[in-house]
Write a protein that holds these residues in place. Structure first.
Motif, PDB file in Angstrom:
ATOM      1  N   PHE A  69       0.947  -1.205  -0.040  1.00 29.32           N
ATOM      2  CA  PHE A  69       0.018   0.099  -0.088  1.00 29.32           C
ATOM      3  C   PHE A  69       0.904   1.294   0.105  1.00 29.32           C
ATOM      4  O   PHE A  69       0.296   2.344  -0.295  1.00 29.32           O
ATOM      5  CB  PHE A  69      -1.138   0.074   1.309  1.00 29.32           C
ATOM      6  N   ASP A  70       2.023   0.988   0.549  1.00 23.62           N
ATOM      7  CA  ASP A  70       2.793   2.314   0.857  1.00 23.62           C
ATOM      8  C   ASP A  70       4.080   2.525   0.042  1.00 23.62           C
ATOM      9  O   ASP A  70       4.959   1.656   0.147  1.00 23.62           O
ATOM     10  CB  ASP A  70       3.197   2.382   2.277  1.00 23.62           C
ATOM     11  N   HIS A 117       0.338   6.172  14.078  1.00 26.17           N
ATOM     12  CA  HIS A 117      -0.449   4.862  13.621  1.00 26.17           C
ATOM     13  C   HIS A 117       0.362   4.188  12.450  1.00 26.17           C
ATOM     14  O   HIS A 117      -0.038   3.088  11.914  1.00 26.17           O
ATOM     15  CB  HIS A 117      -1.942   5.453  13.112  1.00 26.17           C
ATOM     16  N   VAL A 118       1.600   4.619  12.272  1.00 29.55           N
ATOM     17  CA  VAL A 118       2.757   3.975  11.595  1.00 29.55           C
ATOM     18  C   VAL A 118       2.262   3.813  10.000  1.00 29.55           C
ATOM     19  O   VAL A 118       3.001   4.153   9.145  1.00 29.55           O
ATOM     20  CB  VAL A 118       3.089   2.554  12.240  1.00 29.55           C
ATOM     21  N   ASP A 119       1.345   2.971   9.565  1.00 28.70           N
ATOM     22  CA  ASP A 119       1.071   2.545   8.355  1.00 28.70           C
ATOM     23  C   ASP A 119       0.732   3.824   7.536  1.00 28.70           C
ATOM     24  O   ASP A 119       0.178   4.860   7.643  1.00 28.70           O
ATOM     25  CB  ASP A 119      -0.118   1.593   8.268  1.00 28.70           C
ATOM     26  N   GLY A 120       1.107   3.674   6.003  1.00 31.06           N
ATOM     27  CA  GLY A 120       0.801   4.622   5.186  1.00 31.06           C
ATOM     28  C   GLY A 120       0.132   4.159   4.187  1.00 31.06           C
ATOM     29  O   GLY A 120       0.130   2.742   3.779  1.00 31.06           O
ATOM     30  N   VAL A 121      -0.698   4.853   3.408  1.00 32.08           N
ATOM     31  CA  VAL A 121      -1.427   4.404   2.054  1.00 32.08           C
ATOM     32  C   VAL A 121      -1.265   5.371   0.982  1.00 32.08           C
ATOM     33  O   VAL A 121      -1.420   6.542   1.087  1.00 32.08           O
ATOM     34  CB  VAL A 121      -2.864   4.345   2.367  1.00 32.08           C
ATOM     35  N   THR A 122      -0.779   5.000  -0.213  1.00 29.77           N
ATOM     36  CA  THR A 122      -0.493   6.068  -1.465  1.00 29.77           C
ATOM     37  C   THR A 122      -1.944   5.906  -2.094  1.00 29.77           C
ATOM     38  O   THR A 122      -2.506   4.675  -2.306  1.00 29.77           O
ATOM     39  CB  THR A 122       0.552   5.503  -2.187  1.00 29.77           C
ATOM     40  N   LEU A 177     -11.952   0.137  -0.138  1.00 30.76           N
ATOM     41  CA  LEU A 177     -11.389   1.317  -0.399  1.00 30.76           C
ATOM     42  C   LEU A 177     -10.506   1.886   0.658  1.00 30.76           C
ATOM     43  O   LEU A 177      -9.686   2.881   0.325  1.00 30.76           O
ATOM     44  CB  LEU A 177     -12.464   2.625  -0.635  1.00 30.76           C
ATOM     45  N   GLU A 229      -9.399   5.337  -6.954  1.00 26.53           N
ATOM     46  CA  GLU A 229      -9.946   4.900  -5.588  1.00 26.53           C
ATOM     47  C   GLU A 229     -10.693   6.133  -4.964  1.00 26.53           C
ATOM     48  O   GLU A 229     -11.705   5.940  -4.508  1.00 26.53           O
ATOM     49  CB  GLU A 229      -8.629   4.787  -4.683  1.00 26.53           C
ATOM     50  N   ARG A 284      -0.448   9.168   6.018  1.00 28.91           N
ATOM     51  CA  ARG A 284      -0.152   8.704   7.512  1.00 28.91           C
ATOM     52  C   ARG A 284      -1.144   9.440   8.394  1.00 28.91           C
ATOM     53  O   ARG A 284      -1.709  10.489   7.883  1.00 28.91           O
ATOM     54  CB  ARG A 284       1.225   8.733   7.700  1.00 28.91           C
ATOM     55  N   THR A 314       1.043   9.886  -0.165  1.00 27.28           N
ATOM     56  CA  THR A 314       1.174   8.918   0.825  1.00 27.28           C
ATOM     57  C   THR A 314       0.594   9.216   1.866  1.00 27.28           C
ATOM     58  O   THR A 314       1.319  10.226   2.866  1.00 27.28           O
ATOM     59  CB  THR A 314       2.641   8.036   0.853  1.00 27.28           C
ATOM     60  N   GLU A 353      -4.685   6.558  -5.201  1.00 27.47           N
ATOM     61  CA  GLU A 353      -4.774   6.277  -6.582  1.00 27.47           C
ATOM     62  C   GLU A 353      -6.005   7.292  -7.034  1.00 27.47           C
ATOM     63  O   GLU A 353      -6.934   7.255  -6.108  1.00 27.47           O
ATOM     64  CB  GLU A 353      -5.064   4.980  -6.907  1.00 27.47           C
ATOM     65  N   GLU A 354      -6.190   7.825  -8.018  1.00 31.45           N
ATOM     66  CA  GLU A 354      -7.212   8.308  -8.685  1.00 31.45           C
ATOM     67  C   GLU A 354      -8.473   7.677  -8.550  1.00 31.45           C
ATOM     68  O   GLU A 354      -9.642   8.006  -8.177  1.00 31.45           O
ATOM     69  CB  GLU A 354      -6.923   8.775 -10.143  1.00 31.45           C
ATOM     70  N   GLY A 412      -1.487  10.131  -5.445  1.00 31.56           N
ATOM     71  CA  GLY A 412       0.082   9.867  -5.468  1.00 31.56           C
ATOM     72  C   GLY A 412       0.538  10.223  -4.196  1.00 31.56           C
ATOM     73  O   GLY A 412       1.665   9.817  -3.778  1.00 31.56           O
TER      74      GLY A 412
END
Lengths: 343, 343, 343
Positions: A232-233, B206-211, B38, B216, B286, B284, B213-214, B282
């Motif tokens: 995901f990242d 919360h550490v995690d990241g999500v990049t 999503l 989505e 967090r 990311t 997309e258009e 684009g």
């Protein structure tokens, strides 16, 4: 006290312990529709309640691999968050169909441990079970992963390597209660080829290709509640790519295999599998299969077929390994499974 | 006669009027599955009918923010089609869970108006209510937006600025009937931390990241029937970017906050929120949280926790504003909400 | 024996034969939610069970075009896998609404054949019917496609060109049983314009635009189980682009037409249609409509309206063809359909 989940490290596992994984999930027609939007899924038994009823089931189950992904996804925070590699699968069996309305959860038993000679990591073997709301086991499989150590000084555990079947014996495959292919409608199913038409050694090029987009594999992987950061990242890997969940490739290859194996309806066994090379967005995935074996079952009109399913991002069909015995660079997946087919 | 909707302009609003928004919507398991595809949604109460039942609810509700997005989306054609900025939220309360099969519609009452000194625009305050098929209010919130004037010569309305609570008093939070966390399964929920483990002032990365997309954010925004052009049409903004619906960022941040706040199950209050900087594909994303307050409730085993939730596209966690008091350029969202948590 | 489907070639069709297409499909709320995520769908009758009930239907049907796509998708492996061009549609009629839980399959009757003068291909005319689980016909339409010959030496069949209505007479349109717009709620529907407000010759610019992403059109096209390679495989066309399924453009244009035609609720007839130019990802699609005709129906409060719906990727609204009579290069779609509207 840090409240986020750092994942488990190699020294956190003990042979024999059972890990109850978090976040049970109720599936609905929504998961089914999304599976059909994310993959070119066409196996009739999973597409039509009417077709499933004509085959003796109460309605169309959730696609077997969707059930697998749901069960698998739950294990990621406990098993593979700090994994360096997903090494293998074995003894996967689908035991009960999953229907819309069912709620799935997962448990894993640690069945083996082996510290690597470098002392920095080790291999963890788990047997994972997916359970429904009646605590019935809907599927189980063994997976082994290479996991980092947190503390390089932690002592090595006693090495335990489980004995695993290379291939599930056909008589151990679970045929769903009531399944009956006696009146199977080959026209509606989409292909005329029956169990008797396939021979061990036969290879099938599934012809079609699918170019993968980032949004697709991320939506799929989130749907299965798989939390591995690399999917995901785009800052999680040095090259800025997002590694595609191996299960996404499995589902792509399986659904592409409809063209030539449209009657290999139910997946009932996973003998083994390797993610040969990383899959990234932009690749165009193709698939080919090889018939490895066939076996009879006691269910009316139902035969079992053992298949090798290979996904590749290029190269010629039926090419798998080089002279060095290693997978060719275009090969993404090499899977060995059992499916049920009308006789 | 032009038949398309030009949206309302500042001079089209009157304090006290109630606008019934269009396009009621029935939600199903499809909306739930899409929400989970999503966003990395993992809160167990919204994922599993069985878990929800063990907590005293009839089944798993639709995620609270999905309900919010459905209610919010309906207001866009009447409230924010000509908005220059979304200025704030207040007094948001979730009053009843929304279940698959429910049909939602929205109404907004204009509760304040203030023309800007430049005479070209003004601020419109509305209190929006989401209503189900029984005309029960499932949620309400106040939003204020800056809206252009169509006719710069139109006289300024009398200025009315509503008095709004900065924070919803805990005793005004609605705990769903029957909610009972006495037998809460922390293992299945995914985290051991209970209400008593959190302290005001505590911060959680919360550490995690999500990049993003258009595809989505557009799918999400369409699903909520939000029609603002800037989200879909890359010719609508001078730089060719599509501005991501602020609610998409809210849902991303909230679902990322599972890692550390997995037991902050139900959102029951929205005290305020600011979209600090635009979010584009684009990036990311967090998230980090800060515990702002805690309060007890009358429901068995249920505590309330007030949280600041911040989404950022870079920078270090826990950095929010610069010395000038303005949000740092990497901050996307600053949200203040109440959630329910097992004690 | 090759087991994959090579598709049919021109010489494989015989006038009068009926082809039963494969892979029946049960639809659910999942398909509905995805339709609303993939397109800016807002017609209230398809969004709200309550609204549909107030109009005399048992619940909200699946969007008419979603039903069309499901029926159409099944025909691709048998009709258009080797098609060089999709030439036209005619005599499309929606006969029964499709509801979640329904299972659809398709049949096509070959009603015309004409070999091209070059001897390399020919035109195949089929009348396709979508059937539900009660074998009731839910919709039918005629399509003709240009299909390659496998064997250029195969003799030309007798030329049969079916006589097709250019426009379906209004009295042949099927109004769903029970449909009653007497108490139609124009506020909830989103627009005040009723059947009497539209005049033949009137044109409407639907204003809004949507920029298309690869992931979106592939998810849509897979959901309809359309298997044409050009939509999914960026190696299938010499320029590396993926051609967007024409039906994706139809659904985009129709849903964009809500803005100005929000009360054109049910599509009941498809008089004709042309995919004027290829649609590719990255294009921003806009739509305009022209009222072609109006007719009364016997159902209470229900009028029929005949509309031209044009999708374009640029240019000015209401421009369709050049002086040479050919579609302008920005025009993507020219569709002629009948819809039902409250009087």
């Amino acid at each position: 006290m840090a409240k986020t989940n750092p994942g488990r490290f190699f020294e956190d596992y003990t042979v024999g312990e059972v890990i109850r994984h978090a976040v049970p999930r109720t599936v609905s027609g929504g998961e089914r529709a999304l599976y059909h939007a994310l993959y070119p899924a066409r196996h009739a038994l999973y597409s039509s309640d009417e077709f499933a009823r004509a085959c003796g089931l109460p309605s169309a189950p959730l696609d077997d691999l969707a059930a697998f992904h749901v069960v698998f996804g739950k294990t990621v925070p406990d098993i593979s968050l700090n994994a360096l590699a997903n090494l293998g699968y074995a003894e996967g069996r689908w035991l009960l169909p999953v229907y819309p309305g069912d709620t799935l959860r997962s448990e894993s038993e640690v069945i083996g441990l082996k510290q690597n000679s470098n002392g920095k990591s080790g291999v963890v073997y788990v047997r994972t079970r997916g359970l429904n709301q009646r605590d019935e086991c809907v599927m189980e499989y063994v997976r082994w992963v290479m996991v980092r150590k947190r503390d390089l000084e932690a002592p090595a555990p006693e090495t335990v390597i489980p004995e695993l079947n290379k291939v599930i014996p056909a008589e151990q495959l679970a045929v769903p209660a009531g399944l009956d292919f006696s009146n199977y409608d080959f026209t509606l199913a989409g292909e005329p080829h029956r169990w008797g038409d396939y021979e061990a050694g036969e290879t099938i090029d599934h012809v079609d290709g699918v170019t993968i987009e980032e949004a697709e594999h991320m939506m799929a992987t989130r749907l299965w509640q798989n939390t591995a950061k690399v999917h995901f990242d785009n800052t999680a890997r040095p090259d800025g790519t997002r590694l595609i969940y191996g299960g996404h490739v499995i589902s792509l290859a399986r659904t592409l295999s409809f063209n030539g194996l449209g009657n290999a309806q139910m997946i009932v066994g996973l003998n083994g599998g390797a993610h040969a090379n990383p899959c990234l967005s932009g690749m165009t995935v193709r698939a080919w299969s090889e018939v490895l074996d066939k076996a009879d079952t006691n269910a009316p009109g139902v035969g079992a077929i053992r298949l090798r399913l290979v996904a590749a991002k290029g190269g010629a069909p039926f090419e798998l390994k080089g002279e060095d015995g290693k997978y060719l660079p275009d090969v993404l997946l090499d899977l060995d499974y059992w499916a049920l087919m009308p006789k």
